[in-house]
Design a protein around this motif. Structure first.
Motif, mmCIF file in Angstrom:
data_model
loop_
_atom_site.group_PDB
_atom_site.id
_atom_site.type_symbol
_atom_site.label_atom_id
_atom_site.label_comp_id
_atom_site.label_asym_id
_atom_site.label_seq_id
_atom_site.Cartn_x
_atom_site.Cartn_y
_atom_site.Cartn_z
ATOM 1 N N GLY A 87 0.635 -1.404 -0.040
ATOM 2 C CA GLY A 87 0.027 0.028 -0.006
ATOM 3 C C GLY A 87 0.569 1.173 -0.044
ATOM 4 N N ARG A 88 1.953 1.200 -0.326
ATOM 5 C CA ARG A 88 2.838 2.337 -0.350
ATOM 6 C C ARG A 88 3.871 2.146 -1.407
ATOM 7 N N VAL A 89 4.346 3.455 -1.735
ATOM 8 C CA VAL A 89 5.513 3.480 -3.101
ATOM 9 C C VAL A 89 6.716 3.605 -2.153
ATOM 10 N N VAL A 90 7.681 2.664 -2.428
ATOM 11 C CA VAL A 90 8.923 2.646 -1.722
ATOM 12 C C VAL A 90 10.028 2.823 -2.732
ATOM 13 N N ALA A 91 9.810 3.017 -4.081
ATOM 14 C CA ALA A 91 10.885 3.279 -5.203
ATOM 15 C C ALA A 91 10.106 3.713 -6.105
ATOM 16 N N ALA A 92 10.723 4.964 -6.939
ATOM 17 C CA ALA A 92 10.357 5.311 -8.232
ATOM 18 C C ALA A 92 11.451 5.716 -9.129
#
Length: 600
Positions: free
Chosen positions: A431-436
């Motif tokens: 449920g969360r973005v950890v890398a882009a």
């Protein structure tokens, strides 16, 4: 050629083959004359953040040296070099200490001042300019599987310790740090009678895709110490690191009988305890997860090294994983990701913007759609690693070829309107973005000497070496057409410094590169990625968007990957987030720094 060295093969030593003079020089480390010992500082320990360098020749008592090594903190990697009687030291605490299985190499400086040679095309080697450079150094360390150092330690040493020399290699086009090396001036540190110096933590970003970075860093550091009047520069390299050894021998380094000693800890365990052969056989995407689990005390059982399947166990909890795919990803979610047409419909219904598209009918309707939108992407509805995908189709002939190519991978083919922008991968875990990261198509840089075909082959070899064979540039009709569109052929010599994109898609398995933008990505794009993941019902996924600007809100959804390659996103803590998801409440090793660790 570039090298990536962790602290276990970090130190540099340089020497001629054995001569009488050399044996006398090395005698200091085994049985130092008292007048030489008196000339040096006592019990020298240098804090570098990832651990301490402990200079064994400065310790008069082996018991004090052994005790210094035993003070190693958790999550750190201390190294003792130049101990006078290494075997005796290890025998004093055999259950805690071991001889590092590395070779020491020495580059002895001649009487003539060594001049630093010109850096390779497209990079510059320089000293640190800001604490941001220190942070960038850590990104390179993590990408190379090395222990990072607190940025405040690096910056403190840079500002206050004149014995420590930090260099970075940066791209000329955007000043991105792609390599780093640390040097230690023994004379400045402890009045070394031998006038020595050493090289540590040489690391080159495996995604840098530029030749000669490691060599340029080594040459520049050697030039600095030579101009100061130092006699030699030492380094330590893992005995089986053939590529690094070949580089050092090419630069004039010779092996010398100097040993390094380390403390037995979780980080060093592979150096003193054989690990199951199947763990070594894991690809980088599974290995990063196995390493993170091992660091936390989670048992790793490799079920099938070829596919990356493992069983992770801790306490009463056991989870089977295949790279970043686990038992917690349902079969329904997998099937939704696998069918690109279904994925489009599901995320579109959740409010995510998708490009105009149609399922190919292989008749005039496909050509009518192309005429309407002008530029399309053709891809099989099922498949991975960019196989069968053609980007930038603008003519009826190209469309027919692209449809046939995609149909070879799967009978059903999707045609989508091509949207402008770069390929942005957002890794969503729990449920969360950890890398882009922006994924860019493979490109080469001209040398003015080599043909485009030769440059592609060389670049492909570098990408394969950096990714364990996972990333190569195909020599096929797409590569040929891409080069031809730019007005070149494989036999042409590309001018020095000129860049040429040789693939249209940014897929890493086809030679593409990845560039971390986690700190810059617009929060709205992160919300879109989480929305898409939730709509699909998948806990771990890579959401791909096309974006004109990572700092803006404009985007178009491309697809979702049910098994994103976590290793591609270091130094972002993707593996840590994955293990957190599988084993909630199981902490990693602390890596703390306090003022008392500062160099004296």
């Amino acid at each position: 050629m570039s090298t990536e060295l962790g602290p276990e093969h970090t130190m540099a030593d340089t020497t001629e083959p054995h001569t009488t003079t050399e044996a006398i020089t090395l005698g200091l480390h085994d049985a130092s004359p008292q007048h030489l010992v008196d000339a040096m500082a006592d019990n020298v320990e240098l804090e570098l953040g990832w651990g301490r360098l402990i200079f064994g020749q400065t310790f008069a008592e082996p018991t004090e040296l052994a005790e210094a090594l035993r003070r190693e903190g958790p999550g750190r990697r201390d190294i003792c070099i130049y101990a006078r009687e290494s075997h005796v030291l290890v025998a004093m605490a055999p259950h805690e200490l071991f001889l590092d299985p590395s070779h020491t190499y020495r580059l002895r400086f001649t009487g003539e001042q060594q001049e630093a040679q010109k850096s390779p095309v497209a990079i510059t080697v320089r000293s640190l300019r800001s604490i941001a450079d220190a942070d960038a150094m850590n990104r390179v360390y993590v990408r190379c599987g090395m222990v990072p150092a607190p940025t405040e330690v690096i910056w403190y040493n840079h500002e206050n310790a004149d014995a420590v020399e930090y260099l970075v290699a940066v791209r000329d086009d955007d000043d991105t740090v792609i390599g780093t090396v640390t040097g230690v001036d023994h004379e400045r540190l402890f009045s070394d009678p031998e006038q020595g110096s050493s090289l540590w933590t040489l690391a080159v970003d495996p995604a840098a895709s530029l030749p000669g970075v490691g060599e340029a860093l080594t040459r520049e550091l050697a030039g600095i110490f030579a101009r100061r009047g130092r006699a030699y520069m030492d380094l330590s390299v893992a005995h089986d690191n053939a590529a690094a050894i070949a580089l050092y021998e090419k630069l004039g380094f010779h092996r010398v009988p100097v040993l390094a000693i380390k403390r037995k800890n979780a980080i060093n365990e592979p150096l003193f305890t054989p690990i199951p052969e199947t763990v070594d056989d894991l690809n980088p995407y599974a290995r990063i997860i196995a390493d993170e689990a091992t660091r936390r005390g989670i048992h790793v059982e490799v079920l099938d090294a070829e596919t990356g399947e493992m069983r992770l166990s801790h306490g009463g909890r056991s989870v089977v994983t295949r790279e970043s795919l686990s038992e917690y990803t349902s079969a329904v979610a997998m099937s939704r990701c696998d069918d690109k047409r279904l994925t489009r419909r599901i995320v579109g219904e959740a409010g995510v913007v998708v490009p105009r598209g149609r399922l190919a009918t292989f008749d005039d309707g496909d050509h009518d759609f192309l005429a309407e939108v002008g530029d399309v992407v053709v891809k099989p509805t099922r498949g991975e690693q960019g196989k069968g995908i053609t980007v930038g189709v603008t003519t009826d002939e190209e469309l027919d070829s692209a449809l046939a190519r995609a149909r070879e991978e799967h009978p059903e083919v999707l045609i989508e309107q091509r949207a402008p922008g770069d390929d942005l991968r957002l890794v969503v875990i729990d449920g969360r973005v950890v890398a882009a990261a922006l994924r860019k198509p493979a490109e080469i840089i001209g040398t003015g000497k080599h043909t485009i075909g030769e440059l592609i082959e060389a670049q492909s070899r570098r990408r394969a070496a950096a990714t364990g064979g996972e990333s190569v540039i195909p020599i096929d009709e797409i590569t040929t057409a891409t080069v031809a569109e730019a007005g070149w052929s494989f036999d042409d010599v590309l001018p020095e410094g000129e860049r040429l994109r040789v693939r249209r898609t940014a897929n890493l398995h086809q030679g593409g590169t990845i560039h971390d933008v986690t700190a810059d990505v617009n929060p709205q794009l992160c919300r879109v990625a989480v929305t898409a993941a939730e709509a699909i019902g998948i806990p771990v996924t890579g959401i791909d968007l096309l974006v004109p600007d990572v700092t803006g809100e404009e985007y178009v959804f491309i697809e979702a990957n049910e098994r994103p390659g976590l290793a591609n996103h270091e130094p972002q803590p993707t593996a840590a987030a994955f293990i957190d998801f599988l084993f909630p409440g199981q902490p990693g090793l602390p890596q703390a720094w306090t003022p008392e660790h500062a160099p004296g």
